[in-house]
Write a protein that holds these residues in place. Structure first.
Motif, PDB file in Angstrom:
ATOM      1  N   ARG A  32       0.828  -1.221   0.000  1.00  0.00           N
ATOM      2  CA  ARG A  32       0.000   0.000   0.000  1.00  0.00           C
ATOM      3  C   ARG A  32       0.854   1.259   0.000  1.00  0.00           C
ATOM      4  N   ALA A  33       1.928   1.237   0.776  1.00  0.00           N
ATOM      5  CA  ALA A  33       2.811   2.406   0.821  1.00  0.00           C
ATOM      6  C   ALA A  33       3.454   2.663  -0.533  1.00  0.00           C
ATOM      7  N   ALA A  34       3.791   1.609  -1.252  1.00  0.00           N
ATOM      8  CA  ALA A  34       4.401   1.767  -2.583  1.00  0.00           C
ATOM      9  C   ALA A  34       3.454   2.474  -3.542  1.00  0.00           C
ATOM     10  N   SER A  35       2.141   2.303  -3.330  1.00  0.00           N
ATOM     11  CA  SER A  35       1.173   2.950  -4.219  1.00  0.00           C
ATOM     12  C   SER A  35       1.122   4.463  -4.023  1.00  0.00           C
ATOM     13  N   LEU A  36       1.733   4.961  -2.952  1.00  0.00           N
ATOM     14  CA  LEU A  36       1.801   6.405  -2.712  1.00  0.00           C
ATOM     15  C   LEU A  36       2.937   7.059  -3.500  1.00  0.00           C
ATOM     16  N   VAL A  37       3.836   6.241  -4.010  1.00  0.00           N
ATOM     17  CA  VAL A  37       5.010   6.737  -4.734  1.00  0.00           C
ATOM     18  C   VAL A  37       4.663   6.882  -6.213  1.00  0.00           C
ATOM     19  N   ARG A  38       5.005   8.031  -6.780  1.00  0.00           N
ATOM     20  CA  ARG A  38       4.692   8.316  -8.187  1.00  0.00           C
ATOM     21  C   ARG A  38       5.976   8.358  -9.030  1.00  0.00           C
ATOM     22  N   PRO A  39       5.859   8.061 -10.325  1.00  0.00           N
ATOM     23  CA  PRO A  39       7.026   8.145 -11.211  1.00  0.00           C
ATOM     24  C   PRO A  39       7.674   9.519 -11.149  1.00  0.00           C
ATOM     25  N   GLY A  40       8.988   9.536 -11.154  1.00  0.00           N
ATOM     26  CA  GLY A  40       9.728  10.793 -11.147  1.00  0.00           C
ATOM     27  C   GLY A  40       9.999  11.366  -9.783  1.00  0.00           C
ATOM     28  N   MET A  41       9.506  10.745  -8.739  1.00  0.00           N
ATOM     29  CA  MET A  41       9.696  11.261  -7.382  1.00  0.00           C
ATOM     30  C   MET A  41      11.121  11.027  -6.880  1.00  0.00           C
ATOM     31  N   ALA A  42      11.519  11.880  -5.931  1.00  0.00           N
ATOM     32  CA  ALA A  42      12.709  11.635  -5.107  1.00  0.00           C
ATOM     33  C   ALA A  42      12.187  11.214  -3.740  1.00  0.00           C
ATOM     34  N   VAL A  43      12.517   9.999  -3.329  1.00  0.00           N
ATOM     35  CA  VAL A  43      11.964   9.411  -2.112  1.00  0.00           C
ATOM     36  C   VAL A  43      13.094   8.974  -1.193  1.00  0.00           C
ATOM     37  N   ALA A  44      12.973   9.313   0.074  1.00  0.00           N
ATOM     38  CA  ALA A  44      13.914   8.816   1.082  1.00  0.00           C
ATOM     39  C   ALA A  44      13.290   7.619   1.783  1.00  0.00           C
ATOM     40  N   ILE A  45      14.088   6.589   2.031  1.00  0.00           N
ATOM     41  CA  ILE A  45      13.612   5.387   2.705  1.00  0.00           C
ATOM     42  C   ILE A  45      14.572   5.072   3.848  1.00  0.00           C
ATOM     43  N   THR A  46      14.041   4.991   5.057  1.00  0.00           N
ATOM     44  CA  THR A  46      14.887   4.730   6.221  1.00  0.00           C
ATOM     45  C   THR A  46      15.121   3.238   6.397  1.00  0.00           C
TER      46      THR A  46
END
Length: 286
Positions: A86-100
């Motif tokens: 479900r969390a992955a569905s919040l991520v959109r193409p082209g984003m810069a995402v930090a993951i701890t």
């Protein structure tokens, strides 16, 4: 071997490595898996260890004790898979995402393969390993330096310095504990500082945590509940926790566990929800 001697040996193995598998214990002790499972059941009832699928882990008893990655990876696996999907569905193409760092964020990394043109900043050796293995030309992975933790995260001044120089769309964070008063916490002081830097670098804070994290308080606070934009958790979170989180967190998304051997379907990512302020959902059940 007497049962007491066998159980003492099991406890020794649990404390030595943080977690054990039934298959390994049968080899070590030369008994059937049924005998081992009975021992683990009895020891769990006594509070000596925590039973997980396929084995057991050490019981967390202190706010400054940080379990190792192997010990945590076998816990609440179905919940983690559902939360990660479900969390992955919040991520959109082209984003810069930090993951701890953490086992839930490690699970999340496996769900990012279909999202195009991502830049991922992480302090997790395990997350970086999963992403590098995908071999994608449109995926940029930035791994911070730092001191390695038992959870295979990189923390401390070097990590903080690297993170402070960056700006990301979203940070997706796993936590040791979530509490009504203490907020998001960890037993590791350096990890708390590093995760605070991630929070400051991001426009949006997404926390992914299963129901067992509620009420757990680590030594150091990362952020108060009010700082959380979205919390993705499972549907076993108790009613009191849900009420508190509805009041304090921007959005709470609860998902059902994934049955073993069954993929998380797209239809299960569709929501019906109770409306929040400005037409946005404050609480969703998936």
């Amino acid at each position: 071997m007497l049962a007491q001697m066998r159980q003492a040996r099991i406890l020794e193995e649990v404390h030595r490595s943080g977690g054990v598998r039934v298959s390994n214990l049968t080899d070590i002790l030369g008994v059937s898996d049924m005998t081992i499972r009975r021992d683990l059941e009895l020891m769990a009832r006594k509070g000596l260890l925590a039973k997980v699928h396929g084995g057991a882990t050490a019981v967390d008893t202190a706010s400054a004790v940080e379990p190792g990655f192997a010990a945590k990876s076998g816990r609440e696996t179905a919940e983690k898979q559902a939360i990660a999907a479900r969390a992955a569905s919040l991520v959109r193409p082209g984003m810069a995402v930090a993951i701890t760092a953490g086992t839930t964020t490690w699970t999340l990394a496996t769900h990012l393969a279909a999202i195009a043109s991502l830049t991922v900043v992480t302090n997790s050796l395990k997350v970086a390993e999963v992403l590098y293995a995908q071999g994608r030309p449109d995926l940029t992975v930035v791994l911070t330096g730092g001191i390695r933790t038992p959870s295979d995260g990189l923390v401390g001044p070097i990590a903080v310095h690297a993170i402070k120089s960056l700006h990301v769309d979203m940070v997706i964070m796993g936590v040791h504990g979530i509490d009504e008063r203490a907020g998001l916490t960890t037993p590791n002081l350096l990890e708390a500082e590093t995760n605070r830097a991630f929070v400051d670098s991001a426009r949006r804070l997404v926390v992914i945590a299963d129901n067992t994290k509620w009420g757990v308080v680590g030594l150091s606070q990362i952020a108060p509940l009010d700082a959380v934009t979205t919390l993705v958790t499972d549907d076993r979170l108790d009613a009191h926790a849900v009420r508190v989180l509805q009041e304090r967190v921007g959005e709470v998304i609860c998902v059902p566990r994934v049955d073993a051997g069954r993929p998380f379907s797209a239809s299960e990512l569709d929501s019906h929800h109770h409306g929040g302020a400005n037409g946005e959902p404050a609480y969703r059940v998936h």
